[in-house]
Design an enzyme around this catalytic site. Structure first.
Site, PDB file in Angstrom:
ATOM      1  N   CYS A 248      35.918  40.670  35.057  1.00  0.00           N
ATOM      2  CA  CYS A 248      37.075  39.968  35.639  1.00  0.00           C
ATOM      3  C   CYS A 248      37.153  40.406  37.090  1.00  0.00           C
ATOM      4  O   CYS A 248      38.007  41.209  37.465  1.00  0.00           O
ATOM      5  CB  CYS A 248      38.347  40.305  34.874  1.00  0.00           C
ATOM      6  N   ALA A 249      36.263  39.889  37.911  1.00  0.00           N
ATOM      7  CA  ALA A 249      35.911  40.530  39.178  1.00  0.00           C
ATOM      8  C   ALA A 249      36.796  40.174  40.365  1.00  0.00           C
ATOM      9  O   ALA A 249      36.807  40.910  41.353  1.00  0.00           O
ATOM     10  CB  ALA A 249      34.460  40.199  39.534  1.00  0.00           C
ATOM     11  N   ALA A 250      37.518  39.063  40.313  1.00  0.00           N
ATOM     12  CA  ALA A 250      38.320  38.666  41.478  1.00  0.00           C
ATOM     13  C   ALA A 250      39.375  39.725  41.784  1.00  0.00           C
ATOM     14  O   ALA A 250      39.932  40.323  40.864  1.00  0.00           O
ATOM     15  CB  ALA A 250      38.979  37.314  41.215  1.00  0.00           C
ATOM     16  N   PRO A 251      39.643  39.967  43.078  1.00  0.00           N
ATOM     17  CA  PRO A 251      39.116  39.294  44.270  1.00  0.00           C
ATOM     18  C   PRO A 251      37.812  39.878  44.818  1.00  0.00           C
ATOM     19  O   PRO A 251      37.379  39.518  45.909  1.00  0.00           O
ATOM     20  CB  PRO A 251      40.247  39.501  45.278  1.00  0.00           C
ATOM     21  N   GLY A 252      37.204  40.803  44.096  1.00  0.00           N
ATOM     22  CA  GLY A 252      35.913  41.332  44.517  1.00  0.00           C
ATOM     23  C   GLY A 252      35.943  42.716  45.138  1.00  0.00           C
ATOM     24  O   GLY A 252      34.912  43.220  45.576  1.00  0.00           O
ATOM     25  N   LYS A 254      36.584  45.743  43.697  1.00  0.00           N
ATOM     26  CA  LYS A 254      35.824  46.693  42.883  1.00  0.00           C
ATOM     27  C   LYS A 254      34.352  46.298  42.824  1.00  0.00           C
ATOM     28  O   LYS A 254      33.457  47.165  42.804  1.00  0.00           O
ATOM     29  CB  LYS A 254      36.418  46.783  41.475  1.00  0.00           C
ATOM     30  N   ASP A 299      34.584  32.143  31.857  1.00  0.00           N
ATOM     31  CA  ASP A 299      35.575  32.838  31.045  1.00  0.00           C
ATOM     32  C   ASP A 299      34.831  33.919  30.270  1.00  0.00           C
ATOM     33  O   ASP A 299      34.008  33.626  29.400  1.00  0.00           O
ATOM     34  CB  ASP A 299      36.238  31.847  30.087  1.00  0.00           C
ATOM     35  N   ASP A 337      38.040  45.403  34.115  1.00  0.00           N
ATOM     36  CA  ASP A 337      39.339  45.593  34.753  1.00  0.00           C
ATOM     37  C   ASP A 337      40.180  44.411  34.301  1.00  0.00           C
ATOM     38  O   ASP A 337      40.194  43.361  34.928  1.00  0.00           O
ATOM     39  CB  ASP A 337      39.184  45.638  36.273  1.00  0.00           C
ATOM     40  N   CYS A 387      46.247  47.784  35.626  1.00  0.00           N
ATOM     41  CA  CYS A 387      47.231  48.259  36.606  1.00  0.00           C
ATOM     42  C   CYS A 387      48.628  48.106  36.023  1.00  0.00           C
ATOM     43  O   CYS A 387      49.548  47.628  36.685  1.00  0.00           O
ATOM     44  CB  CYS A 387      47.098  47.514  37.942  1.00  0.00           C
TER      45      CYS A 387
END
Length: 468
Positions: A248-252, A254, A299, A337, A387
């Site tokens: 779940c990489a956005a916004p990039g 990490k 997804d 994440d 978070c």
């Protein structure tokens, strides 16, 4: 007079959310728990007093970035006549790519005669060290001119109408700090106008967080990022030439960190189900000239091929680069994440989340975790992070995972900066010490404690076992 940072109760559905949080805290009865909830809400309503930057170690060293930031802060203080502002800029003792700025700002924050009203989102950004950008301004009185000094307030209940020009006395507002006007009403509210850029240049805020403008750091030198988020990459500890998945990489942010930790040598697959968000990942990686990251719109709950195809490492990498869905056990390390309720974000000046929304996240997190375990190689490492501060999304997920995946071991998340998992959460003492949790009831004033709420758990896959 000197204004101090005050906290607000961020939740529009206060009673409903408070009752849910009480049920989420182990041993949630009695006055002790009431105090714990109030401490949590107060903590969420204030900004951390520390600012952290992650350095692009491919082009610079952290101590060099420290020098650049320190010079800029000294120049700002002199420009604004703020001789009492003192900032300490140093490399974090455990994270060599992280710069920590602590503030001892005793600026005179007398409330000015004229005030500008901003929305809650803009207000939260200001308390973390941002200037006021034009889209965030809700109200500005007539007769204010460029160069004037004004006080900036946040509308925490969303009642201020766009373009408001009188003193704002309705609803609830909190004082953020003072700044210099760079855009007047005519620049903000004309018909069909979509203003951009800095409208109020903040000179001092009640949080004391410094403003690090774009003129201070070149775009590829460092990135503003919360300390626990930076820690995630170090706990995953990716190595050169490995195949990594960021689910779940956005916004990039990490994602780019993982690439830097690998020296941009290897393969990182970054997924997000929204095309616009994937474009943001691409922009972030382009900002740092990274070549190891490959992005796909996907997804992640549907990222696994049902049929496994045994193949050698070279063939496996070719298949991965073709994009999802992926065959089982394709990745050396995986970062999950997870989408979460984000109740650890600080400061929260307004939050309209409902209990039904809070309850929806664990189901999604479990689906994503299923995919992650399937895609992880034997001997591979899986990091689960959020978070937020709720038990069900953090310790509860760990308990569920250990029950349903006997091929997973919970291992220590190192390096250790945060505290252990909650007592009474169902985790053993050894398991509590393996995970890291940031947020109350930890107390203290150092950069490892005064940060956003966050949770990190580290798993290792030991063998292939049928799961339930």
């Amino acid at each position: 007079m000197f204004e101090k940072q005050t906290s607000v109760t961020p939740f529009a559905n206060k009673l409903e959310v408070e009752l849910y949080l009480k049920s989420e805290i182990p041993g949630s009865t009695g006055e002790c728990n009431e105090s714990g909830i109030e401490n949590l809400l107060s903590w969420l309503g204030t900004a951390p007093k520390f600012t952290t930057f992650r350095v692009n170690t491919l082009v610079s060293a952290a101590n060099e970035v420290c020098e650049v930031i320190a010079r800029d802060l000294h120049k700002q203080a002199a420009t604004h006549g703020n001789s009492l502002a003192v900032y300490n800029v140093a490399v974090h003792p455990k994270l060599p790519d992280t710069v920590v700025i602590s503030s001892f700002n005793e600026a005179d924050l007398r409330i000015q005669e004229r005030e500008v009203i901003v929305d809650a989102t803009c207000g939260a950004a200001v308390l973390r060290g941002a200037h006021v950008f034009a889209p965030g301004i809700m109200g500005m009185p007539t007769g204010v001119h460029c160069g004037d000094i004004v006080s900036v307030f946040a509308d925490t209940v969303g009642q201020c109408k766009k373009g408001y020009q009188k003193p704002y006395v309705q609803g609830c507002k909190i004082f953020l700090g003072n700044g210099i006007v760079r855009m007047e009403r005519k620049h903000l509210y004309a018909k069909n106008l979509k203003p951009v850029g800095v409208a109020i240049e903040m000179t001092a805020t009640v949080s004391g967080c410094p403003v690090i403008g774009p003129d201070c750091l070149s775009s590829n030198l460092a990135l503003l990022q919360n300390l626990p988020s930076i820690l995630c990459g170090h706990v995953l500890n990716p190595l050169q030439n490995e195949i990594i998945l960021d689910m779940c990489a956005a916004p990039g942010n990490k994602t780019s960190h993982l690439a830097m930790l690998m020296g941009d040598q290897g393969v990182i697959i970054a997924l997000d189900k929204t095309e616009s968000k994937v474009k943001n990942i691409v922009k972030r990686c382009q900002q740092f000239s990274l070549h190891s990251v490959h992005t796909f719109v996907c997804d992640s709950t549907r990222s696994v091929k049902k049929i496994s195809q045994p193949c050698d490492s070279e063939e496996q990498q070719k298949l991965v680069l073709q994009g999802p869905p992926f065959i089982q056990e394709s990745f050396d390390r995986i970062l999950l994440d997870a989408p979460c309720s984000a109740l650890g974000q600080r400061p929260q000046l307004a939050n309209r989340i409902t209990v039904n929304q809070l309850k929806s996240y664990p189901l999604l997190q479990r689906k994503l975790f299923h995919s992650a375990v399937s895609l992880l190689k034997c001997g591979g490492t899986l990091i689960y992070s959020t978070c937020t501060v709720t038990h069900e999304e953090n310790e509860g997920l760990v308990l569920w995972a250990l029950k349903h995946f006997p091929n997973l071991d919970l291992v220590p998340a190192v390096p250790v900066l945060g505290g252990p998992g909650l007592k009474g959460s169902g985790l053993t003492e050894e398991q509590r010490q393996c995970v890291q949790k940031f947020g109350p009831p930890l107390v203290g004033s150092d950069c490892d404690i005064d940060t956003i709420g966050f949770f990190i758990a580290c798993f290792r896959k030991k063998s292939t076992v049928d799961v339930t």
